[in-house]
Motif scaffolding. Structure first.
Motif, PDB file in Angstrom:
ATOM      1  N   TYR A 128      -6.559  10.282 -47.324  1.00  0.00           N
ATOM      2  CA  TYR A 128      -7.058  10.004 -48.686  1.00  0.00           C
ATOM      3  C   TYR A 128      -6.222  10.750 -49.718  1.00  0.00           C
ATOM      4  O   TYR A 128      -5.828  10.191 -50.753  1.00  0.00           O
ATOM      5  CB  TYR A 128      -8.526  10.401 -48.825  1.00  0.00           C
ATOM      6  N   THR A 129      -5.955  12.038 -49.455  1.00  0.00           N
ATOM      7  CA  THR A 129      -5.183  12.827 -50.414  1.00  0.00           C
ATOM      8  C   THR A 129      -3.740  12.349 -50.476  1.00  0.00           C
ATOM      9  O   THR A 129      -3.118  12.391 -51.535  1.00  0.00           O
ATOM     10  CB  THR A 129      -5.224  14.324 -50.049  1.00  0.00           C
ATOM     11  N   PRO A 137      -8.619  12.263 -42.102  1.00  0.00           N
ATOM     12  CA  PRO A 137      -9.185  12.183 -43.461  1.00  0.00           C
ATOM     13  C   PRO A 137      -8.229  12.639 -44.556  1.00  0.00           C
ATOM     14  O   PRO A 137      -8.415  12.285 -45.726  1.00  0.00           O
ATOM     15  CB  PRO A 137     -10.413  13.104 -43.381  1.00  0.00           C
ATOM     16  N   LEU A 138      -7.191  13.408 -44.192  1.00  0.00           N
ATOM     17  CA  LEU A 138      -6.202  13.828 -45.185  1.00  0.00           C
ATOM     18  C   LEU A 138      -5.456  12.649 -45.794  1.00  0.00           C
ATOM     19  O   LEU A 138      -4.839  12.778 -46.857  1.00  0.00           O
ATOM     20  CB  LEU A 138      -5.187  14.774 -44.548  1.00  0.00           C
ATOM     21  N   CYS A 181     -10.052  19.200 -41.417  1.00  0.00           N
ATOM     22  CA  CYS A 181      -9.077  19.539 -40.371  1.00  0.00           C
ATOM     23  C   CYS A 181      -9.618  20.688 -39.524  1.00  0.00           C
ATOM     24  O   CYS A 181     -10.140  21.674 -40.055  1.00  0.00           O
ATOM     25  CB  CYS A 181      -7.749  19.950 -40.999  1.00  0.00           C
ATOM     26  N   ASN A 204     -11.331  21.455 -46.671  1.00  0.00           N
ATOM     27  CA  ASN A 204     -12.225  20.527 -47.368  1.00  0.00           C
ATOM     28  C   ASN A 204     -12.189  19.121 -46.780  1.00  0.00           C
ATOM     29  O   ASN A 204     -13.162  18.362 -46.908  1.00  0.00           O
ATOM     30  CB  ASN A 204     -11.863  20.471 -48.854  1.00  0.00           C
ATOM     31  N   TYR A 205     -11.072  18.757 -46.146  1.00  0.00           N
ATOM     32  CA  TYR A 205     -10.978  17.406 -45.587  1.00  0.00           C
ATOM     33  C   TYR A 205     -11.151  17.383 -44.070  1.00  0.00           C
ATOM     34  O   TYR A 205     -10.759  16.420 -43.404  1.00  0.00           O
ATOM     35  CB  TYR A 205      -9.656  16.747 -46.013  1.00  0.00           C
TER      36      TYR A 205
END
Length: 530
Positions: free
Chosen positions: A168-169, A165-166, A197, A194-195
């Motif tokens: 996205y950042t 999901p990281l 991990c 927040n993502y």
């Protein structure tokens, strides 16, 4: 007869006086020509300062390079111990995307680097990770190559997958001013949490990278700096993590011959000079000179190319700079303590790879160790192993005695490679440097300086200066030095701008994802307006 024999001497004297007169006129003409040249003062002789001076000399400027230390290069230069052994603060790698530095080294005709090397990562439990030479493997779309080819010995696949999901950042962080401001106030620790991990992937993968990449634990690192560093060195392209090393100290292999080239082109290098103030032309607001105690050096333009700590000291002593908010703001920036330990052992220890990063030994400190027999020409025939151990964010180690530090280092090394336990130290060098490298803490971006300043002819360079180039560390320092030189060329309307090699473009799927992300954000903004 006496009068006749004196004639040749008399004639020779007249001829000598004529030649002397011509030479005096030539010297005066040379001085007049020098006086006509526009004068640039470059403060700081590291990658940024030498880079700026190098280009400006080629464009015909009169360049004076002022360095507070005894030699060019600052912390990366290195020096000799009393016994004649080479020492430096930290072993500095040169990564695959350092295109501008590699181009410079080729221009200078130097061959200072090793071949591409593999690396390992250790914890108190032993070997954790081995990295290949990525450019030798089939190229996969970013960041798949990093995940597929890196050999994690203990970190489960499920934990590694929680990092996806990281992406996205990574897509959202495009190194723009918007992206920096958005992510800079968040800590790296919060970003990973927040993502989604996992705690394991954070502790065993990401935090170790931060400890040796940004030199501080995740809760003390800016999320923006984290994304910038990770993308440049690891995630942008598969080969970016490949690295070579200098085959000796950077000072001996690169800076010394580089300075010889600069001197041959007319550069005046002044060592042991600490800048204390600037003189300002009040009607124009321009800097007219650089003051070092009682000495004044006139200038048409000035480039500051020093680290954060050195710049803070200059501001503290300079009434001229204290009138500017942008220079006062840098007092809010921080720096990290570094400890370097070089050990000469009585026997050879088998070290799998020449460069190794370590984590888990101290909660807030990262460290690396290097096999100098494999990296440095000076030690390739040494009978015993020569090992360098560098500690970052080493606050708690600095008060210890040299012997206490060496004992701790040998204990740590033995946990990584048990054979170190049987080795004896026959010589040692321990160096401590407080506030040596930039700390990219949360909220620091607002206090970092840009390449141009409120003084029309005063420019900034260094690895802590804001640039849109996208590079980091030594490459960033050198690039900002070229950018500062280009600002001088433009301001004084002389010469040509340096050609700066851009970072490799984003891969096609990253470019498309960023385009889509921008469209989504713009549509949300329009919706809010309506």
């Amino acid at each position: 007869m006496a009068t006749t024999s004196a004639l040749p001497l008399w004639s020779s004297a007249i001829s000598n006086r004529r030649r002397g007169g011509r030479r005096l006129r030539e010297i005066r003409a040379e001085r007049q020509e020098i006086d006509k040249k526009k004068k640039v003062i470059v403060v700081g002789a590291g990658w940024a300062g030498l880079g700026a001076a190098h280009h400006l000399l080629k464009q015909g400027f009169d360049v004076t390079l002022i360095e507070a230390g005894a030699q060019p290069g600052g912390l990366v230069a290195g020096w000799k111990t009393a016994s004649g052994r080479s020492v430096e603060v930290g072993i500095h790698g040169f990564w695959y995307p350092y295109k501008n530095i590699f181009s410079l080294v080729d221009e200078l005709g130097l061959k200072p680097f090793t071949k591409w090397t593999r690396s390992s990562q250790y914890s108190p439990n032993g070997l954790e990770v081995e990295s290949p030479i990525f450019q030798d493997l089939p190229r996969l779309p970013s960041p798949l190559g990093t995940f597929v080819y890196t050999q994690f010995l203990r970190l489960p696949l499920w934990d590694r997958l929680t990092a996806l999901p990281l992406m996205y950042t990574v897509v959202d962080f495009d190194n723009s001013d918007r992206a920096w401001r958005k992510y800079d106030k968040t800590t790296a620790r919060e970003l990973f949490r927040n993502y989604g991990c996992s705690e394991r992937v954070y502790k065993d993968a990401f935090n170790p990278m931060l400890l040796v990449g940004l030199f501080a634990p995740g809760e003390q690192c800016s999320a923006a700096a984290t994304l910038g560093m990770l993308y440049y060195f690891i995630l942008a392209h598969q080969s970016d993590f490949d690295v070579v090393w200098c085959r000796g100290t950077v000072g001996e292999k690169i800076f010394k011959p580089w300075l010889e080239v600069l001197n041959a082109r007319g550069c005046r290098f002044l060592s042991g000079k600490k800048v204390t103030d600037l003189t300002i032309n009040e009607p124009t607001g321009e800097v007219s000179g650089v003051r070092c105690g009682n000495e004044l050096f006139n200038a048409d333009a000035v480039i500051f190319s020093v680290g954060v700590t050195a710049m803070q000291r200059i501001v503290e002593s300079s009434p001229a700079l204290q009138q500017s908010e942008e220079f006062l703001d840098i007092q809010n920036l921080g720096a990290i303590d570094i400890l370097g330990v070089r050990l000469w052992l009585d026997r050879k220890v088998d070290i799998n790879h020449p460069s190794n990063a370590c984590f888990g030994f101290d909660e807030t400190t990262g460290w690396t160790f290097f096999d100098l027999n494999a990296l440095h020409d000076e030690y390739k025939d040494e009978k015993g192993t020569v090992v360098e151990a560098d500690f970052y964010h080493a606050n708690q180690f600095l008060p210890l005695s040299d012997d206490q530090i060496v004992k701790k280092v040998m204990t740590y090394l033995a946990k990584c490679i048990p054979e170190f336990a049987a080795a004896e130290v026959v010589d040692q060098a321990v160096v401590r440097f407080r506030k040596a490298v930039t700390h990219f803490s949360p909220g620091s971006y607002q206090h970092m300086m840009r390449g141009t300043t409120s003084f029309p002819n005063l420019f900034m360079a260094g690895d802590w200066i804001i640039t849109r180039h996208g590079s980091w560390s030594q490459e960033k320092a050198y690039v900002t030095g070229l950018e500062a030189a280009n600002n001088v060329v433009k301001l004084l309307n002389q010469g040509k701008a340096a050609k700066i090699i851009p970072v490799e473009p984003d891969e096609a799927h990253i470019t498309e994802l960023r385009r889509i992300s921008t469209l989504v954000q713009e549509s949300k903004f329009i919706h809010l307006l309506n």
